[in-house]
Design a protein around this motif. Structure first.
Motif, PDB file in Angstrom:
ATOM      1  N   HIS A 217      40.009  37.895   1.084  1.00 30.36           N
ATOM      2  CA  HIS A 217      39.305  37.039   0.128  1.00 30.36           C
ATOM      3  C   HIS A 217      37.820  36.977   0.462  1.00 30.36           C
ATOM      4  N   HIS A 219      34.346  35.074  -0.646  1.00 34.07           N
ATOM      5  CA  HIS A 219      33.947  33.894  -1.407  1.00 34.07           C
ATOM      6  C   HIS A 219      33.015  34.255  -2.559  1.00 34.07           C
ATOM      7  N   CYS A 226      33.733  27.814  -4.018  1.00 34.43           N
ATOM      8  CA  CYS A 226      34.534  29.006  -4.298  1.00 34.43           C
ATOM      9  C   CYS A 226      35.872  28.557  -4.870  1.00 34.43           C
ATOM     10  N   CYS A 228      38.573  29.209  -3.789  1.00 30.12           N
ATOM     11  CA  CYS A 228      39.472  28.889  -2.673  1.00 30.12           C
ATOM     12  C   CYS A 228      39.232  27.481  -2.142  1.00 30.12           C
TER      13      CYS A 228
END
Ligand SMILES: [Zn+2]
Ligand SMILES: [Zn+2]
Ligand SMILES: [Zn+2]
Length: 340
Positions: A217, A219, A226, A228
């Motif tokens: 992953h 960002h 983000c 996430c």
């Protein structure tokens, strides 16, 4: 075929349970229940189990910092290594073994920790890599990590996608036949194989029936957040640009912050006798005056320069680096020291 695989996996269960009861491999633990009745077949490998008793625990970390338990294990005897090589080669003749059997590292460690034949760690549970946000699901691109799941959602096996083809999948284990995988088969060898051609799929007696792909992953911050959930305090100024006066416009950050910056014009838009040129970013007029570059100016290595009012006069080749913020202007008299 199925019996052979069961036998081999049980064999490693035994090994792990002998060495550290509480840390018995999850995969192997699961198979114990299924294969408990075949335990007598382990007899011929007692010597192997004995010689691999020296096992120590260590830890590695995911990119996001989650601690993952790994094991340092003794190597098998030469004859056992040869036997494991032969069994892997015989079970899946379509696959190509590229490195020998070893108890030093296994599939998960190779795929998630270090894709090297000198990897010293055996990893039973890589799930933190894809549950702590370090990795996210992908679609099976080259470089992705492929995981083979059974019906209960247990990750039996990990590998690295090294090639992919398009076309219709045979559906044996998801669409795994459309990728080529490099993976370590337990203590068996390291193989390159069509995704569905490994001991973990039904074709070869395994229990995996679907796959998932993962990629690291990276960002992407919008309004400093983000997807996430991670937050950044660093700004990323970009459009929209708004004209303020003949010298400046504002740049906008995703967080809503504004920064005043001098206009930017291309050097070829600098028409003799004209006082204004069009800013490349905001589209407004920028005053370029009648000023000649003198020894007090700021210049780039390529020859773009800053006017005293802050307007940047750019050569085409400096445009990208100016927009992404990496173009450096030096004091004119120092320029020579930066040009070789
Ligand atoms: Zn993120
Ligand atoms: Zn910002
Ligand atoms: Zn502008």
């Amino acid at each position: 075929m199925k019996k052979l695989v069961s036998f081999i996996s049980l064999f490693f269960v035994f090994l792990l349970s002998v060495n550290f009861d509480t840390f018995a491999g999850i995969i192997e633990q699961k198979n114990i229940e299924n294969n408990i009745n075949t335990i007598e077949t382990l007899d011929s490998y007692d010597s192997y189990a004995a010689q691999t008793k020296a096992t120590t625990i260590d830890y590695v970390y995911t990119p996001n910092g989650t601690r993952v338990q790994v094991f340092c294990r003794d190597e098998m005897s030469y004859s056992t290594i040869q036997a494991c090589n032969q069994r892997g080669d015989a079970l899946v003749p379509e696959a190509t073994r590229i490195s020998s059997s070893t108890t030093k590292y296994n599939c998960h460690s190779y795929a998630w920790y270090r894709a090297s034949t000198s990897n010293p760690y055996w990893m039973n549970d890589p799930s933190s890599y894809y549950t702590d946000g370090s990795y996210e699901e992908s679609v099976g691109n080259v470089g992705d990590i492929i995981c083979y799941y059974d019906n209960s959602g247990f990750n039996l096996h990990s590998g690295i996608v090294i090639a992919k083809t398009s076309g219709k999948s045979n559906g044996i284990c998801g669409n795994s036949d459309l990728v080529t995988v490099r993976s370590k088969w337990g203590a068996w060898g390291l193989y390159e194989h069509r995704g569905d051609q490994c001991p973990y799929t039904s074709t070869y007696g395994g229990e995996a029936n679907y796959v998932k792909y993962y990629r690291k992953h990276n960002h992407n911050f919008v309004n400093h957040y983000c997807s996430c959930g991670k937050y950044t305090t660093s700004h990323d100024y970009h459009a929209p640009y708004n004209w303020i006066d003949y010298s400046n416009h504002t740049d906008t950050c995703g967080c809503g912050d504004l920064k005043v910056q001098g206009h930017a014009v291309l050097s070829e838009s600098f028409m003799p006798g004209q006082k204004y040129a069009t800013c490349l970013l905001c589209g407004g007029s920028a005053e370029i005056g009648f000023i000649q570059l003198d020894s007090s100016g700021k210049v780039s290595v390529n020859g773009s320069y800053l006017l005293p009012n802050g307007v940047a006069v750019l050569l085409e080749k400096d445009l990208n680096s100016f927009i992404n913020g990496s173009l450096i202007f030096f004091d004119f008299e120092k320029k020579d020291s930066y040009v070789s």
